[in-house]
Motif scaffolding. Structure first.
Motif, PDB file in Angstrom:
ATOM      1  N   GLU A   1       4.682  -2.800  -1.219  1.00  0.00           N
ATOM      2  CA  GLU A   1       5.718  -1.932  -1.997  1.00  0.00           C
ATOM      3  C   GLU A   1       6.012  -2.557  -3.417  1.00  0.00           C
ATOM      4  O   GLU A   1       6.358  -1.662  -4.266  1.00  0.00           O
ATOM      5  CB  GLU A   1       7.172  -1.915  -1.003  1.00  0.00           C
ATOM      6  N   SER A   2       5.607  -3.767  -3.354  1.00  0.00           N
ATOM      7  CA  SER A   2       5.641  -4.253  -4.770  1.00  0.00           C
ATOM      8  C   SER A   2       4.417  -4.274  -5.577  1.00  0.00           C
ATOM      9  O   SER A   2       3.357  -4.301  -4.810  1.00  0.00           O
ATOM     10  CB  SER A   2       6.419  -5.523  -4.897  1.00  0.00           C
ATOM     11  N   ARG A   3       4.327  -4.397  -6.778  1.00  0.00           N
ATOM     12  CA  ARG A   3       2.847  -4.494  -7.692  1.00  0.00           C
ATOM     13  C   ARG A   3       2.198  -5.657  -7.205  1.00  0.00           C
ATOM     14  O   ARG A   3       0.936  -5.755  -7.154  1.00  0.00           O
ATOM     15  CB  ARG A   3       3.190  -4.325  -8.931  1.00  0.00           C
TER      16      ARG A   3
ATOM     17  N   GLN B   1      -9.418  12.893  -9.353  1.00  0.00           N
ATOM     18  CA  GLN B   1     -10.297  11.592  -9.724  1.00  0.00           C
ATOM     19  C   GLN B   1      -9.350  10.313  -9.385  1.00  0.00           C
ATOM     20  O   GLN B   1      -9.455   9.395 -10.419  1.00  0.00           O
ATOM     21  CB  GLN B   1     -10.984  11.583 -11.232  1.00  0.00           C
ATOM     22  N   SER B   2      -8.412  10.466  -8.609  1.00  0.00           N
ATOM     23  CA  SER B   2      -7.209   9.334  -8.474  1.00  0.00           C
ATOM     24  C   SER B   2      -7.351   8.487  -6.982  1.00  0.00           C
ATOM     25  O   SER B   2      -7.671   9.275  -5.979  1.00  0.00           O
ATOM     26  CB  SER B   2      -6.018   9.948  -8.792  1.00  0.00           C
ATOM     27  N   ALA B   3      -7.184   7.273  -7.109  1.00  0.00           N
ATOM     28  CA  ALA B   3      -6.880   6.529  -5.804  1.00  0.00           C
ATOM     29  C   ALA B   3      -5.570   6.980  -5.313  1.00  0.00           C
ATOM     30  O   ALA B   3      -4.674   6.767  -5.678  1.00  0.00           O
ATOM     31  CB  ALA B   3      -7.021   5.069  -6.018  1.00  0.00           C
ATOM     32  N   VAL B   4      -5.675   7.447  -3.837  1.00  0.00           N
ATOM     33  CA  VAL B   4      -4.194   8.157  -3.417  1.00  0.00           C
ATOM     34  C   VAL B   4      -3.993   7.141  -2.239  1.00  0.00           C
ATOM     35  O   VAL B   4      -2.985   7.671  -1.376  1.00  0.00           O
ATOM     36  CB  VAL B   4      -4.450   9.642  -3.224  1.00  0.00           C
TER      37      VAL B   4
ATOM     38  N   ILE C   1      -5.075  -6.417  -2.540  1.00  0.00           N
ATOM     39  CA  ILE C   1      -6.517  -5.871  -3.289  1.00  0.00           C
ATOM     40  C   ILE C   1      -7.375  -7.368  -3.206  1.00  0.00           C
ATOM     41  O   ILE C   1      -8.468  -7.101  -3.190  1.00  0.00           O
ATOM     42  CB  ILE C   1      -6.382  -5.240  -4.474  1.00  0.00           C
ATOM     43  N   GLY C   2      -7.009  -8.459  -4.017  1.00  0.00           N
ATOM     44  CA  GLY C   2      -7.671  -9.361  -4.149  1.00  0.00           C
ATOM     45  C   GLY C   2      -8.344 -10.038  -2.931  1.00  0.00           C
ATOM     46  O   GLY C   2      -9.556 -10.373  -2.902  1.00  0.00           O
TER      47      GLY C   2
ATOM     48  N   ASP D   1     -10.845  -2.412  -5.561  1.00  0.00           N
ATOM     49  CA  ASP D   1     -11.049  -3.262  -6.488  1.00  0.00           C
ATOM     50  C   ASP D   1      -9.839  -3.147  -7.505  1.00  0.00           C
ATOM     51  O   ASP D   1      -8.916  -2.142  -7.279  1.00  0.00           O
ATOM     52  CB  ASP D   1     -12.269  -3.357  -7.372  1.00  0.00           C
ATOM     53  N   TYR D   2      -9.413  -4.070  -8.335  1.00  0.00           N
ATOM     54  CA  TYR D   2      -8.415  -4.183  -9.385  1.00  0.00           C
ATOM     55  C   TYR D   2      -8.125  -2.699 -10.076  1.00  0.00           C
ATOM     56  O   TYR D   2      -7.473  -2.279 -10.673  1.00  0.00           O
ATOM     57  CB  TYR D   2      -8.466  -5.262 -10.220  1.00  0.00           C
ATOM     58  N   SER D   3      -9.516  -1.985 -10.454  1.00  0.00           N
ATOM     59  CA  SER D   3      -9.553  -0.893 -11.172  1.00  0.00           C
ATOM     60  C   SER D   3      -8.464   0.146 -10.518  1.00  0.00           C
ATOM     61  O   SER D   3      -8.131   1.295 -11.270  1.00  0.00           O
ATOM     62  CB  SER D   3     -10.933  -0.192 -11.493  1.00  0.00           C
TER      63      SER D   3
END
Length: 213
Positions: A56-58, A88-91, A65-66, A30-32
């Motif tokens: 590659e871009s935000r 505790q990080s999304a990798v 993700i949406g 999700d966006y988190s």
């Protein structure tokens, strides 16, 4: 030997779930997770052989993700953020998609990891958690994995965890640059899973114990 899995009830639509083990957690993306994933997704090498997206871009990552969240809500896919529990990080991300419920078949893919986390236990742990859920939770008969025939590193990684190479799908996919690629198709089946599960658990226990040593 596993018996024919023809009468068991395939889980459809797919149900939301969090999978956890071997210092890895798979949480529905999700966006988190956006900023943590964006830290790693800017590397062009990740997307060289990918067909599902180019993140590659935000803005591209946020849009993906949406869409992933929408598919998760509808139960047509399960798109996970791969969480390294040590930080505790999304990798990275990984997914179940291209589900064919009438044949109890689905694909495991859209998998990528930030550079520092490749060639660690994290990808193997994520694959183990996904396969275990596919065969023991969703009750799939077959889990497929596909990769570009040029992506030898991916093929060796699939073979290392026990995937069976079923063949090459010629002129299968048009890449972003117009290249017409051949796709190598791998799979696990419910018949394979009991032995594969034992082998993967042994592999992971050895790798995690080495981390703790």
């Amino acid at each position: 030997m596993a018996t024919q899995n023809s009468e068991s009830l395939f889980q459809w639509p797919l149900q939301p779930v969090t999978l956890q083990g071997y210092s890895v957690r798979l949480s529905l993306v999700d966006y988190s997770h956006l900023e943590q994933l964006y830290r790693w997704s800017t590397e062009e090498d990740i997307w060289r052989y990918m067909t599902f997206a180019h993140l590659e871009s935000r803005d591209e990552l946020e849009a993906w993700i949406g869409g992933a969240m929408d598919a998760n809500r509808r139960g047509t896919e399960l798109n996970f953020a791969i969480i390294d529990e040590a930080s505790q990080s999304a990798v990275g991300t990984t997914s179940f998609y291209r589900v064919v419920p009438e044949h109890k078949r689905l694909e495991l893919g859209k998998t990528w990891l930030g550079a520092p986390y490749r060639r660690t236990h994290i990808n193997t742990a994520a694959k183990y958690l996904m396969l275990n859920h596919a065969f023991e939770g969703i009750l799939a008969n077959r889990v497929e994995l596909n990769t570009d025939i040029r992506n030898v590193r991916s093929q060796r990684a699939m073979e290392r965890i026990g995937a069976i190479r079923d063949g090459v799908l010629r002129c299968h996919t048009i890449m972003r640059d117009g290249f017409v690629r051949d796709t190598v198709n791998y799979s696990f089946t419910f018949r394979d899973w009991p032995a594969t599960k034992v082998a993967l658990r042994k592999m992971l226990e050895e790798r995690v114990s080495n981390l703790d040593a």
